[in-house]
Design an enzyme around this catalytic site. Structure first.
Site, PDB file in Angstrom:
ATOM      1  N   ASN A 154       0.802  -1.224   0.000  1.00  0.00           N
ATOM      2  CA  ASN A 154       0.000   0.000   0.000  1.00  0.00           C
ATOM      3  C   ASN A 154       0.833   1.272   0.000  1.00  0.00           C
ATOM      4  OD1 ASN A 154       0.740  -0.778   2.622  1.00  0.00           O
ATOM      5  ND2 ASN A 154      -1.004   0.240   3.567  1.00  0.00           N
ATOM      6  N   GLY A 230       2.364  -6.024   7.293  1.00  0.00           N
ATOM      7  CA  GLY A 230       1.566  -6.973   6.519  1.00  0.00           C
ATOM      8  C   GLY A 230       0.350  -7.436   7.304  1.00  0.00           C
ATOM      9  N   GLU A 252       3.961  -4.924  12.297  1.00  0.00           N
ATOM     10  CA  GLU A 252       2.819  -4.014  12.165  1.00  0.00           C
ATOM     11  C   GLU A 252       1.805  -4.726  11.286  1.00  0.00           C
ATOM     12  OE1 GLU A 252       0.107  -2.055  10.797  1.00  0.00           O
ATOM     13  OE2 GLU A 252       1.553  -1.065   9.485  1.00  0.00           O
ATOM     14  N   LEU A 253       0.717  -5.197  11.908  1.00  0.00           N
ATOM     15  CA  LEU A 253      -0.170  -6.160  11.259  1.00  0.00           C
ATOM     16  C   LEU A 253      -1.563  -5.580  11.021  1.00  0.00           C
ATOM     17  CD1 LEU A 253       0.999  -9.246  13.356  1.00  0.00           C
ATOM     18  CD2 LEU A 253       1.958  -8.358  11.209  1.00  0.00           C
ATOM     19  N   GLU A 387     -10.955  -7.541   7.784  1.00  0.00           N
ATOM     20  CA  GLU A 387     -10.341  -6.304   7.317  1.00  0.00           C
ATOM     21  C   GLU A 387     -10.630  -6.170   5.820  1.00  0.00           C
ATOM     22  OE1 GLU A 387      -6.126  -3.874   7.656  1.00  0.00           O
ATOM     23  OE2 GLU A 387      -6.070  -6.069   7.687  1.00  0.00           O
TER      24      GLU A 387
END
Length: 483
Positions: A154, A230, A252-253, A387
């Site tokens: 992203n 991810g 960082e999920l 999500e």
């Protein structure tokens, strides 16, 4: 006449890999699914070479004064500033964000790296009193060693800056592994690294679509720290891969941020923030507004105003200055989201806007999805369970803050949440009790470099940005000295 497909090699030990002997990764433009570039696909031997050369470079880099390391980072930033428009165009081509958003990403990348470089003079240890005369008790900060940076699709450039800056300034070498959908920017970034004159092996970049090849990066005993942005499932895989070597982790999920609007909120401000925080970067931000939870007393007014605001979003050619939302990077991801939307409609949700590919010849190809709003959604429906990472917004009616907080806190994720209310007591209650790493109170989506970006529960461990993000790249070494 077909446009020329440009090739981008990978970068290991200060050298560009020969692509004639290796497979290629084809990179599509999300706006039309046309292949516009290829990137060298690394082999297992290439990955091992990257690991070994990073390890070889580590000791010399660690002993290089921190300010000298910082000066190299500044040199990369200077070159990125000079090529701001070029990198913004690359981001539009491979990721699909609008040109305006892409320029912002380049600027953010420079800020991330500049902040890290500034920290070169601020790495602090500690000295404590001892129990006896003629002793010293000191705690030093030292790097982990070879760091593997696994970047999501992203923000292909900003995530490089976010990971590379802290790693390098603290004395770690780094291997960049971009997502297979967006590896072009990483290759071009390494051109700036080479031009800035960094020692060979300090920054390596490998790209691959092969899971077994990629796994070598995280399973190798050479790797001392893994930094991943991810999904939660990817984070679980990192935990397993790191277990044997007890490798350090910064994860960082995934998230599922609730956007809570109470009956005393400034509705117009909340509407604007809800729209910006959901549809930025086509909804592909981990801390995006993933579901509105609005008090039933104001739900109708809020929803009516939100529909009018979202109708102003213009989808189309991301290079068009009037366009405010481009395509999604992944056709696979959109197929998944379309299925979730269809499930909710079948369960009784009302589709009040969007719901699929926009109409018109301009949208026949590419990964397009119209800004979408679903009402009459219940907690537990498909779009609230998963999500979305897409421009889809479910709206749930709640009876006050406690119900909204209960919905949020029972989730396995805990990345971020939004709260709109003027009740200062609820502000404090949210700070004490909302189980997330970041809370936006009366504030739209934002991320300051001096802040801290982290998740609770299955949304990750460790974190990035600010002084705490720098700290995660350092180990402590205690020294007892008798003289």
């Amino acid at each position: 006449m077909a446009k020329e497909i440009k090739h981008y090699p990978c970068f290991i030990n200060g050298e560009w890999l020969d692509s004639s002997k290796r497979a290629l990764i084809e990179v599509e433009n999300p706006a039309n699914n046309a292949v516009f570039a290829t990137v060298t696909a690394c082999t297992k031997e290439d990955v091992q070479y990257a690991l070994e050369t990073s390890e070889k470079a580590q000791f010399g880099w660690q002993l290089t004064p921190a300010q000298t390391r910082a000066n190299y980072i500044y040199a990369i930033c200077d070159r990125l500033k000079a090529e701001r428009e070029h990198f913004a165009k690359l981001l539009v081509m491979e990721q699909g964000k609008t040109y305006t958003e892409a320029l912002g990403e380049v600027d953010d990348t420079i800020r991330y790296m500049t902040y890290s470089a500034e920290a070169g003079r601020r790495i602090q240890g500690a000295i404590f009193p001892t129990e006896n005369a003629n002793e010293r008790l000191e705690i030093h900060k030292v790097p982990y060693g070879v760091t593997v940076a696994l970047c999501a699709f992203n923000y292909p450039l900003a995530l490089i800056g976010r990971k590379l800056g802290p790693a390098l300034v603290t004395g770690n070498t780094i291997i960049l592994k971009p997502h297979e959908l967006t590896p072009v920017t990483a290759s071009e970034f390494c051109r700036l690294v080479e031009d800035a004159g960094l020692p060979k092996g300090v920054v390596n970049m490998v790209a691959t679509q092969n899971a077994q090849t990629a796994s070598l990066l995280v399973e190798s005993p050479i790797t001392k720290l893994i930094s991943l942005t991810g999904s939660t499932n990817a984070g679980r895989a990192m935990y397993r891969a790191a277990a044997d070597n007890i490798t350090g982790l910064i994860l960082e999920l995934g998230g599922k941020a609730p956007f809570i609007v109470l009956d005393d909120a400034d509705i117009d401000k909340a509407v604007e923030a809800a729209a910006i925080s959901r549809y930025a970067n086509c909804g592909q931000v981990c801390i995006c507004n993933e579901m509105v939870m609005v008090d039933e007393k104001i739900a109708d007014e809020f929803t009516e105003k939100l529909i009018k605001r979202v109708a102003q979003i213009k989808t189309g050619n991301p290079f068009d200055a009037s366009v405010t939302m481009g395509p999604n990077v992944s056709s696979q991801g959109l197929a998944r989201v379309q299925d979730l939307v269809n499930q909710d409609i079948a369960s009784g949700a009302e589709l009040v806007m969007g719901g699929g590919r926009p109409d018109g010849a301009a949208f026949e190809k590419g990964n397009w999805f119209a800004p979408t709003i679903l009402t009459n959604v219940k907690n537990g429906d498909a779009t609230t369970k998963h999500e979305l990472f897409a421009p889809v917004l479910p709206i749930i009616k709640v009876n006050g803050f406690d119900e909204a907080m209960a919905y949020s806190n029972t989730r396995e994720e805990g990345l971020s949440a939004y709260l709109f209310t003027n009740n200062y007591k609820i502000h404090q209650k949210a700070i004490d009790q909302l189980q997330v790493g970041t809370i936006f109170i009366n504030k739209q989506i934002v991320g300051y470099i001096q802040g801290y970006h982290s998740g609770h529960k299955t949304s990750g461990i460790g974190g990035e940005d600010g002084i705490y993000g720098i700290e995660h790249h350092l180990q402590k070494r205690t020294v007892y000295l008798e003289y």
